[in-house]
Design a protein around this motif. Structure first.
Motif, PDB file in Angstrom:
ATOM      1  N   THR A   1       4.726   5.195  -3.395  1.00 30.05           N
ATOM      2  CA  THR A   1       4.663   6.354  -4.290  1.00 30.05           C
ATOM      3  C   THR A   1       5.633   6.238  -5.466  1.00 30.05           C
ATOM      4  O   THR A   1       5.457   6.885  -6.495  1.00 30.05           O
TER       5      THR A   1
ATOM      6  N   ASN B   1       0.498  -1.078  -5.996  1.00 26.65           N
ATOM      7  CA  ASN B   1      -0.336  -0.881  -4.801  1.00 26.65           C
ATOM      8  C   ASN B   1      -1.638  -1.692  -4.801  1.00 26.65           C
ATOM      9  O   ASN B   1      -2.263  -1.881  -5.846  1.00 26.65           O
TER      10      ASN B   1
ATOM     11  N   PRO C   1       3.502   3.181  -8.145  1.00 29.31           N
ATOM     12  CA  PRO C   1       2.094   3.101  -7.736  1.00 29.31           C
ATOM     13  C   PRO C   1       1.368   1.888  -8.314  1.00 29.31           C
ATOM     14  O   PRO C   1       0.374   1.432  -7.740  1.00 29.31           O
TER      15      PRO C   1
ATOM     16  N   HIS D   1       0.844  -1.196   0.000  1.00 31.30           N
ATOM     17  CA  HIS D   1       0.000   0.000   0.000  1.00 31.30           C
ATOM     18  C   HIS D   1       0.884   1.253   0.000  1.00 31.30           C
ATOM     19  O   HIS D   1       1.974   1.257   0.561  1.00 31.30           O
ATOM     20  N   ASN D   2       0.383   2.283  -0.644  1.00 26.38           N
ATOM     21  CA  ASN D   2       0.991   3.629  -0.597  1.00 26.38           C
ATOM     22  C   ASN D   2       2.448   3.669  -1.067  1.00 26.38           C
ATOM     23  O   ASN D   2       3.265   4.381  -0.493  1.00 26.38           O
TER      24      ASN D   2
END
Lengths: 118, 266
Positions: free
Chosen positions: B167, B173, B170, B164-165
């Motif tokens: 950056t 995710n 992406p 998750h998350n």
């Protein structure tokens, strides 16, 4: 004369090592840090090798070697993010490449790509 | 998984950290392996530097080749897009690395350096043997870096991890993915141990580079089917890495008997 030349290598290695340590903090200047680190490393190794061959020690060559390694390591760590391991976002770029009609959109797409790389 | 952390307000990529650890471990192991051939540590360091420089250049060039269409398109329409975008285009197209490009580049770097350095010329095959042992060792750390960074990820699967998350990547995710990076890392560790054993026992001496080129491409060819990042270029249903795997395997298959025959000649 010969010893002066070897000392010159050690001094040059030390300077490049310092430059590598300085450059690594400056964003994309880390590229210059890598170059300076590699050059410093080569010069310091050559200097150390020559001093070892005549049975002497050189603190300057050792300092250059350590600073070059530190600068090189920091530059590599600062520069490399995992995003450069794969073509993140290249699907979009390939689409642009395959459709010449999308030329007007390329500029903005490249802006996005560059920001994602950073 | 754990792409980066912050020190003094600066983002530090885990891939970079793992790369540095990999290089350091390889140098330490390499410095022990060279003792058998009585190679000077400084000569070895300089050879490794030559290999690393060549490795970086070739890995970026091969990465750039996967974006060749974008480059051609940009230069064909440079007037409309603007010269000011050149740096961004080059940064994007060459701002990555491809393992196989690095492996081939490193080999070329060693060949060139040992060709021009008199004291290292006699150790060319020895250094190539050591290079064959160290490459999978470095790759062990590289793939762990990929796993932590979230790149080179696997296909969607019930078994695996969900990130998750992230950056930096992406696309990884919120999907449960097979940890193919860790599988490849484990395979590389096994290859390293096998090659180290062969090196220590002097089995297939001066030909370990071909042994590596016979084993790793097979592993890579299979693991590529479990990769979820379908953005590495595909030709006739196979990825760029699979094509290079086939090429290297065939090359090693041809070169191994030739080298063996050469070594038997007085």
């Amino acid at each position: 004369m010969e010893q002066q030349g070897k000392k010159g290598l050690a001094i040059a290695g030390l300077i490049f090592g310092i430059a590598a340590c300085v450059c690594c903090w400056a964003g994309y200047g880390a590229i210059a840090g890598i170059v300076c680190g590699i050059v410093g490393l080569i010069l310091s190794i050559l200097a150390k090798k020559s001093f070892t061959a005549i049975g002497q020690k050189s603190g300057m060559a050792t300092a250059g070697l350590i600073l070059s390694i530190v600068g090189l390591v920091l530059s590599v760590v600062m520069l490399i993010a995992c995003v450069i391991c794969v073509a993140a976002g290249s699907a979009a770029a390939d689409e642009i490449a395959n459709n010449p009609e999308l030329q007007n959109e390329i500029a903005s797409a490249l802006d996005q790509i560059s920001s994602s790389v950073q | 998984m754990f792409p980066s952390f912050e020190i003094f307000g600066r983002q530090i990529g885990m891939y970079g950290v793992m790369t540095v650890i990999g290089f350091a471990v390889c140098f330490l192991v390499g410095s022990r392996l060279i003792k058998r051939f009585d190679i000077d540590i400084y000569d070895f360091a300089l050879t490794m530097i030559a290999a690393v420089i060549s490795l970086l250049i070739f890995s970026c060039l091969v990465y750039g080749m996967t974006h060749i269409r974008l480059l051609i398109n940009y230069f064909a329409h440079i007037n409309e897009i603007g010269v000011d975008k050149l740096w961004e285009v080059l940064k994007y197209c060459f701002g990555g690395i491809v393992f196989y490009g690095g492996f081939i580049g490193g080999g070329i770097g060693i060949l060139v350096y040992t060709k021009f350095n008199k004291s290292m010329r006699i150790h060319r095959d020895h250094i190539l043997d050591i290079y064959a042992v160290l490459t999978p060792l470095f790759h062990v750390f590289g793939r762990i870096g990929c796993f932590l960074g979230g790149c080179c990820y696997g296909v969607e699967s019930e078994f695996g991890f969900t990130v998750h998350n992230n950056t930096i990547n992406p696309a990884i995710n919120d999907v449960n993915r097979f940890p193919i990076q860790l599988v490849e890392s484990a395979c590389n560790l096994l290859i390293f141990l096998l090659l180290l054993y062969l090196f220590k026992k002097s089995i297939l001496e001066n030909r370990l580079i071909y042994i590596y080129m016979l084993i790793y491409p097979v592993v890579r060819f299979i693991t590529e089917f479990f990769r979820g990042d379908e953005i590495r270029g595909f030709f006739f249903g196979l990825s760029t890495s699979q094509w290079i795997s086939i090429f290297l395997f065939v090359f090693a298959l041809i070169m191994l008997p030739i080298k063996t025959r050469k070594m038997k000649q007085p």
